[in-house]
Design a protein around this motif. Sequence first.
Motif, short mmCIF file in Angstrom:
data_model
loop_
_atom_site.label_atom_id
_atom_site.label_comp_id
_atom_site.label_asym_id
_atom_site.label_seq_id
_atom_site.Cartn_x
_atom_site.Cartn_y
_atom_site.Cartn_z
N ARG A 156 0.16 4.27 0.42
CA ARG A 156 -0.18 5.23 1.47
C ARG A 156 0.58 4.96 2.76
O ARG A 156 0.69 5.85 3.61
CB ARG A 156 -1.68 5.19 1.76
CG ARG A 156 -2.58 5.63 0.61
CD ARG A 156 -4.03 5.45 1.01
NE ARG A 156 -4.31 4.05 1.38
CZ ARG A 156 -5.44 3.65 1.96
NH1 ARG A 156 -6.38 4.54 2.23
NH2 ARG A 156 -5.62 2.37 2.25
N LYS A 194 -6.87 3.12 10.96
CA LYS A 194 -7.77 3.01 9.80
C LYS A 194 -7.00 2.65 8.53
O LYS A 194 -7.44 1.83 7.73
CB LYS A 194 -8.54 4.31 9.61
CG LYS A 194 -9.56 4.60 10.70
CD LYS A 194 -10.31 5.89 10.40
CE LYS A 194 -11.34 6.17 11.50
NZ LYS A 194 -12.07 7.44 11.25
N ASP A 195 -5.85 3.30 8.32
CA ASP A 195 -5.06 3.02 7.11
C ASP A 195 -4.59 1.58 7.07
O ASP A 195 -4.63 0.92 6.03
CB ASP A 195 -3.86 3.96 7.04
CG ASP A 195 -4.26 5.41 6.80
OD1 ASP A 195 -5.36 5.61 6.24
OD2 ASP A 195 -3.50 6.31 7.17
N LYS A 244 -6.00 -1.00 8.65
CA LYS A 244 -7.16 -1.88 8.44
C LYS A 244 -7.58 -1.88 6.97
O LYS A 244 -7.95 -2.93 6.43
CB LYS A 244 -8.31 -1.43 9.34
CG LYS A 244 -8.15 -1.81 10.79
CD LYS A 244 -9.42 -1.60 11.60
CE LYS A 244 -9.65 -0.14 11.89
NZ LYS A 244 -10.78 0.07 12.85
N GLY A 245 -7.50 -0.71 6.33
CA GLY A 245 -7.83 -0.65 4.91
C GLY A 245 -6.87 -1.45 4.06
O GLY A 245 -7.28 -2.16 3.13
N ALA A 246 -5.57 -1.36 4.38
CA ALA A 246 -4.56 -2.12 3.62
C ALA A 246 -4.74 -3.62 3.82
O ALA A 246 -4.59 -4.40 2.87
CB ALA A 246 -3.16 -1.68 4.06
N ARG A 249 -7.57 -5.11 4.52
CA ARG A 249 -8.77 -5.52 3.79
C ARG A 249 -8.47 -5.73 2.32
O ARG A 249 -9.02 -6.63 1.67
CB ARG A 249 -9.86 -4.45 3.94
CG ARG A 249 -10.67 -4.56 5.22
CD ARG A 249 -11.97 -3.82 5.09
NE ARG A 249 -12.40 -3.03 6.14
CZ ARG A 249 -11.90 -1.94 6.72
NH1 ARG A 249 -10.96 -1.52 6.42
NH2 ARG A 249 -12.38 -1.26 7.64
N LYS A 250 -7.62 -4.87 1.76
CA LYS A 250 -7.24 -5.02 0.35
C LYS A 250 -6.54 -6.36 0.12
O LYS A 250 -6.81 -7.06 -0.86
CB LYS A 250 -6.30 -3.89 -0.05
CG LYS A 250 -6.99 -2.56 -0.31
CD LYS A 250 -6.00 -1.54 -0.80
CE LYS A 250 -6.67 -0.20 -1.07
NZ LYS A 250 -5.69 0.81 -1.56
N SER A 279 -3.06 -2.73 14.18
CA SER A 279 -4.04 -2.70 13.09
C SER A 279 -5.43 -2.31 13.55
O SER A 279 -6.16 -1.61 12.82
CB SER A 279 -4.11 -4.07 12.39
OG SER A 279 -4.48 -5.08 13.32
N ASP A 286 0.85 -1.20 0.00
CA ASP A 286 0.00 0.00 0.00
C ASP A 286 0.88 1.24 0.00
O ASP A 286 1.61 1.50 0.97
CB ASP A 286 -0.91 0.00 1.23
CG ASP A 286 -2.05 1.00 1.10
OD1 ASP A 286 -1.82 2.09 0.54
OD2 ASP A 286 -3.16 0.70 1.57
#
Length: 313
Positions: A55, A296-297, A299-301, A303-304, A292, A53
């Motif tokens: 980000r 939020k970042d 958790k988003g990574a 999930r991806k 994690s 990721d």
Amino acid sequence: MGGTNQSSGSEFLLLWLSRKSKEQQELLFVLFLSMYLASVLGNLLIILAISMDARLHSPMYFFLRNLSFMDICFTSTTIPKMLINHILGSETISFPGCLTQMYFFIVFINMDIFLLTVMAYDRFVAVCHPLHYTTKMTPQLCALLVSVSWVVANLHALLYTLLTAGFSFCADNRIPHFFCDVAPLLKLACSDTHISEMVILTEGGLMTITPLICILVSYFCITCAVLKIPSAKGRWKAFSTCGSHLAVVSLFYGTIIAVYFSPSTTHSAEYDIVASVMYTVVTPMLNPFIYSLRNKDMKGALRKIMGRKRDST
């Protein structure tokens, strides 16, 4: 083995697990295996998430990725040997194997300490000097901080290993632990270890307490800076970025201090082992969840990654 002096070709017996009943051994084997697999899988997911990721390509996550790698190495230094010995019905570890295990154990535990300290400095710069963060925390500085940590950790481990290699070990080769650590080996040595103990206590204390002082100073400065923020929402946001790191520091340092810096007369050998399990197995297993669940970042990574895995199946 009699009363003969042991050479470098001798063996030690890691007796903690084998002293339990058969039912306890099987339960502990499953428990340690589960925790080890959870630790390796969780930290691997953190490494993959940060690597994939864009980000997350920032100093904070660079250090977190290194910490996750260290945690995998840390648990892999001690737990697999105990599990393999149980499967094979063995208790032995060779003298060179014991020194090797101790060397890497010290390297990785010190790398954890140094990385937690560097991460505290990173949070200090982010909160107290946000406008200068990108100019201060450059990729070159981040790489330098990790490289210096590696060098110091290896020199520290080399000192301990060379001191221990010079000990003479007599008839008793039984270690009431699940891995080779300095303290149990000191108790088994029949040569004079007074000078070595003083060196280990002094140098080891400095290597542990100095980073802790740096962390505490960093968080004192962070707290002072956050309290000056006028809005409650701003203060909460600033503190939340440090919460995960502070939780890991508290858990990691709390158990280390319980083992190495509390009077040995106040607790039993079983107490030391339980505390050792906390920082060698439990803390590396919990770190991915701590970092994690509050991010939020991250958790988003994650999930991806999980979404890609589902799509590929």
